[in-house]
Design an enzyme around this catalytic site. Structure first.
Site, PDB file in Angstrom:
ATOM      1  N   ARG A 148     -33.747  22.952 -44.636  1.00  0.00           N
ATOM      2  CA  ARG A 148     -32.914  23.839 -44.388  1.00  0.00           C
ATOM      3  C   ARG A 148     -32.550  24.704 -45.900  1.00  0.00           C
ATOM      4  NH1 ARG A 148     -29.543  24.748 -40.289  1.00  0.00           N
ATOM      5  NH2 ARG A 148     -30.459  23.165 -39.249  1.00  0.00           N
ATOM      6  N   LYS A 195     -38.842  19.175 -42.271  1.00  0.00           N
ATOM      7  CA  LYS A 195     -37.805  20.622 -42.152  1.00  0.00           C
ATOM      8  C   LYS A 195     -37.108  20.479 -43.132  1.00  0.00           C
ATOM      9  CE  LYS A 195     -34.098  20.935 -39.290  1.00  0.00           C
ATOM     10  NZ  LYS A 195     -33.422  21.089 -38.215  1.00  0.00           N
TER      11      LYS A 195
END
Length: 315
Positions: free
Chosen positions: A197, A195
């Site tokens: 961000r 992931k």
């Protein structure tokens, strides 16, 4: 048990009532309201002198209101000469900022710990903190519970999984330890989503690391669902990788902003959360299941009161 009192703030009285039902105790009487200018008023409406007091209040939205109310209730009990005051915080807010990772930012998790301690709390009972090391911000005992046994037991009894038929998915690198704990109870294989961000609200799921997903059931575990952007993105990654079913599970279902509409349109088969925070009727939908952690919290409260081991709940 006569020397124990359990009080509730206004954040989640239904959870406190369920805890009191488990303990076989009436809920403590407290008069909580607001002055015309919005300030919180509080009066503990029964004798707590020399008693073991537990105050149940998740610091969920509205976070500032609920946190301030908790501090005022703690101060009320401490000034009323309670023998010990334990803050039962099923959801510990302000936990995201737990380190100074760039210049000119606060460490709010430590700030809240300081506020609770200075208000007069003697002990904290909480569940699935955003990061476990937040316990070290307190100079008082912290009992940290995990909802995983409750969630895993439900999954075992409803999905009837075969060991080679499903993958336990960590939605980011920081949740690997949580995924491994679920694997220890459920079995299965491990996959990790990379992931990235870009801001506090926006994330991008880039790659999948680990076991083959195609044709298997994906179980995605997280500590909380706020706007649901990350976990819905993880579900889409699993579908693109060929998962035949996707089930999401999280301890804290905050479901703020457009979370509900995102989850309703996401390619998922079910969402499992617990009742650490209230879920009003307008946030409930067909694929949502809410499990109660009241018995676990109640048992922990009973063990703390009797000076028994809380860690035995997880052995």
């Amino acid at each position: 048990m006569d020397s124990m009192k359990v009080f509730s703030g206004r954040a989640h009285p239904a959870l406190t009532a369920a805890i009191c039902d488990y303990l076989g105790l009436p809920m403590g009487r407290a008069l909580i309201g607001n002055f015309p200018d919005g300030e919180i008023s509080c009066k503990i409406d029964e004798d707590v002198r020399g008693r073991d007091v537990f105050i149940v209040q998740p610091t969920c939205p509205p976070v500032n209101e609920n946190l301030m109310e908790l501090l005022i209730m703690i101060d009320s009990c401490a000034r009323a000469s309670a023998e010990r005051v334990t803050a039962v915080i099923p959801y510990y807010g302000y936990a995201r900022q737990d380190r100074k990772d760039e210049g000119r930012v606060p460490i709010t998790a430590k700030l809240v710990a300081n506020l609770l301690t200075r208000a007069g709390v003697n002990r904290v009972l909480t569940m699935d903190m955003h990061t476990a090391q937040i316990q070290g911000f307190f100079d008082i005992p912290v009992d940290h519970l995990y909802a995983a046994p409750v969630i895993d037991e439900y999954i075992k009894t409803t999905l009837c999984l075969q060991d080679d038929d499903f993958v336990v998915v960590s939605p980011d690198e920081g949740s690997i330890k949580r995924a491994l704990a679920h694997m220890a109870r459920l079995g299965g294989r491990l996959a990790i989503i990379d992931k990235r961000r870009s801001s506090a609200e926006n994330t991008r799921q880039a790659n999948v690391v680990g076991e083959r997903i195609e044709g298997r059931i994906a179980l995605i575990f997280d500590d909380m669902i706020s706007t649901a952007g990350s976990i819905c993105g993880a579900a889409e990654v699993m579908r693109r990788a060929g998962a035949r079913a996707v089930h999401l599970a999280a301890t804290h279902g905050l479901l703020v902003g457009s979370a509900v509409s995102r989850l309703q349109s996401a390619p998922i088969d079910s969402l499992i959360i617990t009742d650490t925070v209230p879920t009003p009727a307008e946030k409930r939908f067909e694929k949502l299941t809410i499990l109660s952690v009241a018995p676990m919290l109640g048992e922990a409260i009973k063990r703390i009161h009797r000076n028994e081991s809380v860690s035995k709940l997880f052995r």
